[in-house]
Design an enzyme around this catalytic site. Structure first.
Site, mmCIF file in Angstrom:
data_model
loop_
_atom_site.group_PDB
_atom_site.id
_atom_site.type_symbol
_atom_site.label_atom_id
_atom_site.label_comp_id
_atom_site.label_asym_id
_atom_site.label_seq_id
_atom_site.Cartn_x
_atom_site.Cartn_y
_atom_site.Cartn_z
ATOM 1 N N ARG A 104 0.858 -1.257 0.087
ATOM 2 C CA ARG A 104 -0.189 -0.056 -0.043
ATOM 3 C C ARG A 104 0.968 1.146 -0.061
ATOM 4 N NH1 ARG A 104 -4.245 1.433 4.527
ATOM 5 N NH2 ARG A 104 -2.511 1.860 5.609
ATOM 6 N N THR A 108 -0.949 7.571 -0.964
ATOM 7 C CA THR A 108 -1.988 7.506 -1.839
ATOM 8 C C THR A 108 -2.884 6.475 -1.083
ATOM 9 O OG1 THR A 108 -1.374 5.972 -3.515
ATOM 10 C CG2 THR A 108 -0.998 8.362 -3.994
ATOM 11 N N ASP A 200 0.779 -2.462 12.181
ATOM 12 C CA ASP A 200 1.174 -2.725 10.916
ATOM 13 C C ASP A 200 1.458 -4.245 11.059
ATOM 14 O OD1 ASP A 200 2.996 -3.527 8.611
ATOM 15 O OD2 ASP A 200 2.532 -1.354 8.166
ATOM 16 N N ASP A 203 4.851 -5.626 9.514
ATOM 17 C CA ASP A 203 6.075 -5.136 10.434
ATOM 18 C C ASP A 203 6.065 -6.062 11.553
ATOM 19 O OD1 ASP A 203 6.566 -3.258 8.366
ATOM 20 O OD2 ASP A 203 6.174 -1.444 9.493
HETATM 21 O O1 LIG Z 1 -6.869 -2.178 2.982
HETATM 22 P P1 LIG Z 1 -5.753 -1.727 2.504
HETATM 23 O O2 LIG Z 1 -5.962 -0.193 2.882
HETATM 24 O O3 LIG Z 1 -5.073 -1.866 1.211
HETATM 25 O O4 LIG Z 1 -4.824 -2.150 3.739
HETATM 26 C C1 LIG Z 1 -4.473 -3.371 4.140
HETATM 27 C C2 LIG Z 1 -3.131 -3.742 3.418
HETATM 28 O O5 LIG Z 1 -1.982 -3.247 4.136
HETATM 29 C C3 LIG Z 1 -1.198 -4.008 4.796
HETATM 30 O O6 LIG Z 1 -0.042 -4.574 3.692
HETATM 31 P P2 LIG Z 1 0.921 -3.523 3.537
HETATM 32 O O7 LIG Z 1 1.025 -2.449 2.396
HETATM 33 O O8 LIG Z 1 1.466 -2.856 4.841
HETATM 34 O O9 LIG Z 1 2.295 -4.453 3.024
HETATM 35 P P3 LIG Z 1 3.132 -5.556 3.684
HETATM 36 O O10 LIG Z 1 2.173 -6.515 3.978
HETATM 37 O O11 LIG Z 1 4.313 -5.832 2.699
HETATM 38 O O12 LIG Z 1 3.448 -5.095 5.020
HETATM 39 C C4 LIG Z 1 -1.983 -5.477 4.822
HETATM 40 O O13 LIG Z 1 -1.556 -6.291 5.222
HETATM 41 C C5 LIG Z 1 -3.124 -5.283 3.575
HETATM 42 O O14 LIG Z 1 -2.411 -6.040 2.754
HETATM 43 O O1 LIG Z 2 -4.169 -1.116 10.435
HETATM 44 C C1 LIG Z 2 -3.589 -1.575 9.306
HETATM 45 C C2 LIG Z 2 -3.825 -0.949 7.963
HETATM 46 C C3 LIG Z 2 -3.206 -1.581 7.168
HETATM 47 N N1 LIG Z 2 -2.233 -2.433 7.101
HETATM 48 C C4 LIG Z 2 -1.980 -2.742 8.384
HETATM 49 O O2 LIG Z 2 -1.034 -3.753 8.398
HETATM 50 N N2 LIG Z 2 -2.441 -2.251 9.347
HETATM 51 MG MG LIG Z 3 2.634 -3.715 6.250
#
Ligand SMILES: O=P(O)(O)OC[C@H]1O[C@H](OP(=O)(O)OP(=O)(O)O)[C@H](O)[C@@H]1O
Ligand SMILES: O=c1cc[nH]c(=O)[nH]1
Ligand SMILES: [Mg+2]
Length: 209
Positions: A104, A108, A200, A203
């Site tokens: 994400r 944006t 997160d 993370d």
């Molecule tokens: O519903 P949204 O607003 O799209 O957010 C949710 C997304 O954000 C996080 O991923 P992230 O982008 O942090 O990637 P990661 O899993 O690599 O940490 C989570 O694991 C989802 O995939």
């Molecule tokens: O709360 C949130 C939103 C998006 N992605 C995450 O990992 N946590």
């Molecule tokens: Mg993430």
């Protein structure tokens, strides 16, 4: 309109509360994501069709029930979705695993695709798209669309923590896709994080920032 199911089994709620705690470290966090993923899929697969076959026990011939119907595939949204895969595979060892890489954009909040590898027999399978978090819904919506573009017809979304904004986005874009959550939280904050949420997920699973 698709179903929204909150799988609120007491064991799931208990584990989820530990997961939310900011003092829970990566090792325990990973174990809990795996366990909750497995428990959710155990509940969700209650409706899988069965068929009878003939078997022979050490005592006699008999008819016995086995799973029938479409074969399953699990599709984690990278990275955080990976944390749910091992638990689900313990339950359904024959499932294939596809991978969809999305992150994400922090400005944006829109999903950016960087990887997609799916089983070949996409049309024949029932897909469980898994990701711990359903926030704006952008990542789940995009992952489901990628699957549909490649021919998938039967898709369910399984997340641990969701919020009304994310559920609405997925249900409006994909009215045929049922959504399963362990908890429906209150809202998103100004940075697109779920409140109260768990921070997160990626993370916390992988120990990055
Ligand atoms: O519903 P949204 O607003 O799209 O957010 C949710 C997304 O954000 C996080 O991923 P992230 O982008 O942090 O990637 P990661 O899993 O690599 O940490 C989570 O694991 C989802 O995939
Ligand atoms: O709360 C949130 C939103 C998006 N992605 C995450 O990992 N946590
Ligand atoms: Mg993430």
């Amino acid at each position: 309109m698709s179903k929204l199911v909150v799988v609120d089994h007491p064991m799931i709620q208990h584990k989820l509360s530990i997961l939310r705690d900011k003092n829970t470290g990566s090792r325990e966090f990973r174990a809990l994501v795996k366990e909750i993923g497995m428990l959710m899929v155990y509940e969700i697969t209650r409706d899988l069709p069965l068929e009878e076959i003939e078997i022979e026990t050490p005592v006699t011939k008999t008819r016995a029930k086995v799973l029938a119907g479409k074969k399953l595939a699990v599709v984690p949204i990278l990275r955080a979705g990976l944390g749910m895969v091992d638990g689900i595979l313990e339950l359904i060892p024959a499932a294939k695993v596809g991978h969809i890489g999305l992150y994400r954009d922090p400005e944006t909040l829109k999903p950016v695709e960087y990887f997609c590898k799916l089983p070949q027999d996409v049309e024949e399978r029932e897909f469980l798209v898994v990701d711990p978090m359903l926030a704006t819904g952008g990542s789940a919506e995009a992952a489901i669309q990628l699957l549909k573009d490649r021919g998938a017809k039967n898709i369910r979304l399984v997340c641990l923590v969701g919020c009304p904004e994310g559920v609405k986005m997925v249900q409006e874009a994909h009215p045929d896709v049922d959504v399963y959550l362990a908890a429906l939280d209150e809202k998103l904050n100004d940075h697109g994080y779920i409140v109260p949420g768990l921070g997160d997920a990626g993370d916390r699973i992988f120990g990055t920032k």
